[in-house]
Each structure stands twice: as structure tokens, then as C-alpha cells.
Design an enzyme around this catalytic site. Structure first.
Site, PDB file in Angstrom:
ATOM      1  N   TYR A  57       0.837  -1.207   0.000  1.00 24.97           N
ATOM      2  CA  TYR A  57       0.000   0.000   0.000  1.00 24.97           C
ATOM      3  C   TYR A  57       0.865   1.247   0.000  1.00 24.97           C
ATOM      4  CZ  TYR A  57       0.623   0.723   5.108  1.00 24.97           C
ATOM      5  OH  TYR A  57       1.138   0.949   6.364  1.00 24.97           O
ATOM      6  N   GLY A  85       0.169   4.612  13.764  1.00 21.05           N
ATOM      7  CA  GLY A  85       0.675   3.493  14.542  1.00 21.05           C
ATOM      8  C   GLY A  85       0.377   3.530  16.019  1.00 21.05           C
ATOM      9  N   ALA A  86      -0.297   4.583  16.498  1.00 19.10           N
ATOM     10  CA  ALA A  86      -0.481   4.728  17.935  1.00 19.10           C
ATOM     11  C   ALA A  86      -1.429   3.675  18.513  1.00 19.10           C
ATOM     12  CB  ALA A  86      -1.001   6.126  18.260  1.00 19.10           C
ATOM     13  N   GLY A  87      -2.484   3.312  17.772  1.00 18.23           N
ATOM     14  CA  GLY A  87      -3.440   2.337  18.289  1.00 18.23           C
ATOM     15  C   GLY A  87      -2.809   0.973  18.505  1.00 18.23           C
ATOM     16  N   ASP A  88      -1.991   0.531  17.554  1.00 18.58           N
ATOM     17  CA  ASP A  88      -1.314  -0.754  17.699  1.00 18.58           C
ATOM     18  C   ASP A  88      -0.326  -0.709  18.859  1.00 18.58           C
ATOM     19  OD1 ASP A  88      -2.684  -1.523  15.390  1.00 18.58           O
ATOM     20  OD2 ASP A  88      -1.044  -0.880  14.093  1.00 18.58           O
ATOM     21  N   GLY A  90     -10.125   9.160  22.407  1.00 19.92           N
ATOM     22  CA  GLY A  90      -9.419  10.292  21.832  1.00 19.92           C
ATOM     23  C   GLY A  90      -8.622  11.054  22.868  1.00 19.92           C
ATOM     24  N   LYS A 104     -11.252   3.498  23.752  1.00 22.94           N
ATOM     25  CA  LYS A 104     -10.356   4.617  23.478  1.00 22.94           C
ATOM     26  C   LYS A 104     -11.197   5.843  23.150  1.00 22.94           C
ATOM     27  CE  LYS A 104      -8.356   1.859  20.511  1.00 22.94           C
ATOM     28  NZ  LYS A 104      -7.463   1.299  19.457  1.00 22.94           N
TER      29      LYS A 104
END
Length: 379
Positions: free
Chosen positions: A91, A300-303, A227, A225
Site C-alpha cells: 500500500y 501506529g499509535a493504536g497498535d 481520543g 479509546k
């Protein structure tokens, strides 16, 4: 070797722009890797855990690169299978935040090797080899075979490992005619669920943290989560299942439809139990604000949050510390240019996670904060 965590899911070769701008205008790209589950695997391996990644890649150069790149983080890739008839997914994306209207992502993953993962071809010995199995809703959206596999993995059965599920709703991935609320069905089979308030409303029609908790009866830990407000973690007793949800796990009926969902009660700013909209035992509710972060790249913050939360879970830490480790791992990624970052050193993170609420509220993390404590500000 004992395995702490197994992460199953697609990883792709990512082409990252060398400068901001539309995909049509960016002159060149740098090659990286991207994939929710492999991101979690790399972060946990960086934190010192024994981690295995299970997936399928093509028998091509991009597949070679993916296996080598993920393995370089210390992840066991022996559970990755090669598919000679299907390519590795790739991607391209712009440098903008996913939430920005100008953000673009162009996926070339249709018919990828990972989309052919199925009950018949995954290495089950690898899948069940860890203390924790981490999954995401992205896999379910790749193909009907992947959806069947996810249903099998999330079926409750004796002796299975603790199953962690990150909803990771990607509206563009769901095939025409497939209801994304199927991810709610899947989430109900997990032991730990990570979901954003915005994801739950978009995919499930559920509004508010408490309504998310009510939609996931039987799940031991629900991490919502929220925010800039941080995260709210629900643990313990679960509410009774509404009648409309008892009728069907996917066709959730009018209770889940927009305005019909009850508004969440006000949750405490730190730790406490929220007032429920039903009778019976109440779950424990812990709300942990996120520290202020000088963001370099908002990807990448959620992972990374999931990896930090699981890292602390494996070490037997309390709820507040688990959420704070999630925030700290996320901050490590947010303060570097790419999608990956080394987790903060254990002693450094332990000290920050142990701060009192006032000091945690003053915390501000900028580029370089993981390398030295002098980079951490509390003002």
C-alpha cells in the site's frame, strides 16, 4: 521456547512518502512495513517478550522483505507460510493524519496471500502456542475465508489462551454486502477488546463508552479509546444482554440503531465505578487520561497502545498501570517519523507509570523522550 504472545494477521509492504502532498504529487516513496498485528508483535518483542507472528505472504521479493523486517525486531516468523500463487499485499499512503480530509491510502491487497488465510491452512500449532493470542478486525474484512477463520479463533473453548481483539475498523475494507457489525459478533468472543468510541459508533451504531460495554457482555476487559480524553477500561461483571441482541449476534436490531442507544453516564476522571443503566453487579471502571504528546507522525499509535497494555497485562500490573503503559507505548510511536518505535526502556516507563495523578496530568512527551528522562517534561 515459551511464547508470550501470538499475533495473527496480514502485514504489507508500505510505501511512505518522502514529503507531504497528494499521492499524485509525491515524487518518491520509501519502503517500510505495515500491519496492525505485526506492529503489535514488533513492539512486544522490543519490550522483551517472546512473540510469534502467524500470517501468509507471497513467494516474492516483498514477502522476503516482510519476513526479514519483522524478524529483525526479534519476532519468531516460523508461523508465516508462503503462497506461490498469490502476491504479498502493498500500500501507499500520504504523510497526513488518517483523520485529516486530505489523507490518502491506496491499497493493493485484493487477492493477497494473507487474504487466503483459512481454517484449513493456518498452522494451528503456532496459533495456540502462546499465553495470549492477539487478533484484529482487519483480518475478518479481507475475505470470507478469513472471516470464517476469525470466527473459529474467537469461539470460546476450554484451554484456549487469553484472546485479545482490536476492532481496528476500516470502513473501506468491508466487502459490498458484508455488514461491518460482524466485528461486534467477533469481539464478544474475546477476553480483552480494544475499540475506539468513534469506531463503535461508525461500525456498530453504539454511542458512548458505557453503551460499548453493554454491547460486549461476557468480555472480561473492554478498553474504550476516547481520543484526547484517554481511555476507559471496564472490568468485571457484565450487564445483561438486551433482548434485541439475544435474537441475533449480527443483526443487532433497533437497540443498536443510532439514537436508540442510551447515552453513556458521566464517567469519573480518574478511578471509580460509573452509575449503570441496569441493576445487578457493576463492572470496575478506570479512566486514564493520555499524556500530552508533541506529535511527529500520527500513525501506529493504536497498535502501540495495544502492545503496551498487553505488555503490562503479561507482567500482572494493575488496571491504571496497564492503561498508562498503553499510552506510553503509543507516545513512543507518535514522537518518531515512522510507524514503528522502540518501546520506552522498562525502568523509565515503570517510573512514569507510577506517577501520582497530578504529576501524570502534567506529563508532556516530545521527540527523544524514550532515550533520556531529561526529555520528559511535567509542565
Amino acid at each position: 521456547m515459551d511464547v508470550d504472545v501470538v499475533c495473527l494477521g496480514e502485514s504489507m509492504v508500505a510505501f511512505l512518502p518522502t514529503r507531504p502532498g497528494r499521492l499524485a504529487d509525491v515524487p518518491s516513496f520509501e519502503r517500510g512495513i505495515g500491519g496492525a498485528e505485526s506492529n503489535v508483535a514488533c513492539a512486544l518483542a522490543g519490550a522483551g517478550h517472546a512473540v510469534k507472528w502467524v500470517s501468509r505472504v507471497g513467494a516474492d521479493g516483498f514477502g522476503d522483505h516482510l519476513v526479514a523486517a519483522v524478524g529483525a525486531y526479534g519476532v519468531d516468523t516460523s508461523g508465516v507460510r508462503r503462497d506461490p500463487g498469490r502476491p504479498t499485499g502493498v500500500y501507499f499512503r500520504t504523510a497526513d493524519d488518517r483523520a485529516a480530509g486530505s489523507h490518502e491510502v491506496a491499497y493493493y491487497r485484493a487477492g493477497s496471500a494473507a487474504s487466503a488465510m483459512s481454517v484449513a491452512n493456518v498452522p494451528w500449532g503456532s496459533v495456540w502456542s502462546g499465553r495470549v493470542l492477539h487478533l484484529s478486525g482487519i483480518t475478518a474484512a479481507l475475505s470470507s475465508e478469513c472471516l470464517d477463520l476469525m470466527r473459529a479463533l474467537l469461539a470460546r473453548r476450554p484451554g484456549r489462551p487469553l484472546v485479545s481483539f482490536d476492532v481496528n475498523h476500516r470502513a473501506g475494507l468491508w466487502r459490498s454486502g458484508t455488514d461491518p457489525r460482524v466485528s461486534l459478533e467477533l469481539a464478544r468472543g474475546a477476553d480483552v477488546v480494544f475499540v475506539g468510541e468513534d469506531e463503535a459508533e461508525e461500525a456498530w451504531g453504539v454511542r458512548g463508552a458505557w453503551a460499548v460495554r453493554e454491547a460486549l457482555p461476557g468480555v472480561g476487559v473492554v478498553v474504550v479509546k476516547r481520543g484526547a480524553e484517554g481511555v476507559t477500561v471496564f472490568e468485571g461483571p457484565t450487564p445483561p444482554l438486551p433482548e434485541s441482541l439475544r435474537r441475533s449476534p449480527v443483526d443487532c436490531g433497533p437497540w443498536m440503531a443510532g439514537r436508540a442507544v442510551p447515552r453513556a453516564p458521566r464517567l469519573p476522571g480518574a478511578r471509580g465505578t460509573a452509575r449503570a443503566t441496569h441493576h445487578g453487579p457493576q463492572p470496575n471502571v478506570t479512566t486514564v487520561p493520555a499524556p500530552r504528546v508533541d506529535v511527529v507522525a500520527p500513525v501506529g499509535a493504536g497498535d502501540a497502545f495495544a502492545a503496551g497494555f498487553l505488555d503490562a497485562t503479561l507482567r500482572g500490573l494493575g488496571t491504571r498501570e496497564r492503561a498508562r503503559f498503553g499510552h506510553l507505548f503509543a507516545a513512543a510511536v507518535l514522537t518518531v517519523p515512522g510507524d514503528h518505535a522502540a518501546p520506552p526502556p522498562r525502568a523509565h516507563a515503570n517510573r512514569l507509570a507510577a506517577l501520582d495523578d497530578e504529576a501524570w496530568g502534567r506529563l508532556r512527551l516530545g521527540p527523544g523522550w524514550t532515550g533520556t528522562e531529561q526529555e520528559v517534561r511535567t509542565s
